[in-house]
Scaffold this motif. Sequence first.
Motif, mmCIF file in Angstrom:
data_model
loop_
_atom_site.group_PDB
_atom_site.id
_atom_site.type_symbol
_atom_site.label_atom_id
_atom_site.label_comp_id
_atom_site.label_asym_id
_atom_site.label_seq_id
_atom_site.Cartn_x
_atom_site.Cartn_y
_atom_site.Cartn_z
ATOM 1 N N VAL A 198 34.707 37.141 45.213
ATOM 2 C CA VAL A 198 33.759 36.329 44.453
ATOM 3 C C VAL A 198 34.249 34.896 44.510
ATOM 4 O O VAL A 198 35.393 34.599 44.157
ATOM 5 C CB VAL A 198 33.666 36.798 42.988
ATOM 6 N N GLU A 199 33.373 34.001 44.942
ATOM 7 C CA GLU A 199 33.693 32.576 44.955
ATOM 8 C C GLU A 199 32.817 31.885 43.919
ATOM 9 O O GLU A 199 31.590 31.967 43.980
ATOM 10 C CB GLU A 199 33.432 31.977 46.337
ATOM 11 N N VAL A 200 33.459 31.257 42.955
ATOM 12 C CA VAL A 200 32.749 30.548 41.896
ATOM 13 C C VAL A 200 32.778 29.063 42.215
ATOM 14 O O VAL A 200 33.835 28.496 42.476
ATOM 15 C CB VAL A 200 33.401 30.811 40.515
ATOM 16 N N GLU A 204 32.339 25.260 41.024
ATOM 17 C CA GLU A 204 32.368 24.388 39.854
ATOM 18 C C GLU A 204 31.235 23.377 40.011
ATOM 19 O O GLU A 204 31.246 22.572 40.945
ATOM 20 C CB GLU A 204 33.711 23.673 39.742
ATOM 21 N N ASN A 222 38.325 31.470 43.826
ATOM 22 C CA ASN A 222 38.045 32.775 44.428
ATOM 23 C C ASN A 222 38.747 33.871 43.636
ATOM 24 O O ASN A 222 39.897 33.710 43.227
ATOM 25 C CB ASN A 222 38.537 32.829 45.870
#
Length: 76
Positions: A70-72, A74, A2
């Motif tokens: 922003v949540e990335v 994987e 995040n």
Amino acid sequence: MNTLDTTLELVFLDSDGKTVRLSVNDPKEDLNAETIKDAMEQIIAANIFETSSGASLVSVKEARKVQRAVEVFELE
């Protein structure tokens, strides 16, 4: 993972009476209203921006700091 993205939006009025926004990514943390307004007035005085219709920036409307989470994910 995040993250928190911060953008400073400088909002002007142009000579056509339309709103124009300039965005600055990752602005300094210690900005205040006076500093931002002074910078915006310098941008207007320098007359370095023109809209697609040929209008110039003529006045300060507002400024705002926008933060978004922003949540990335994987995926590998």
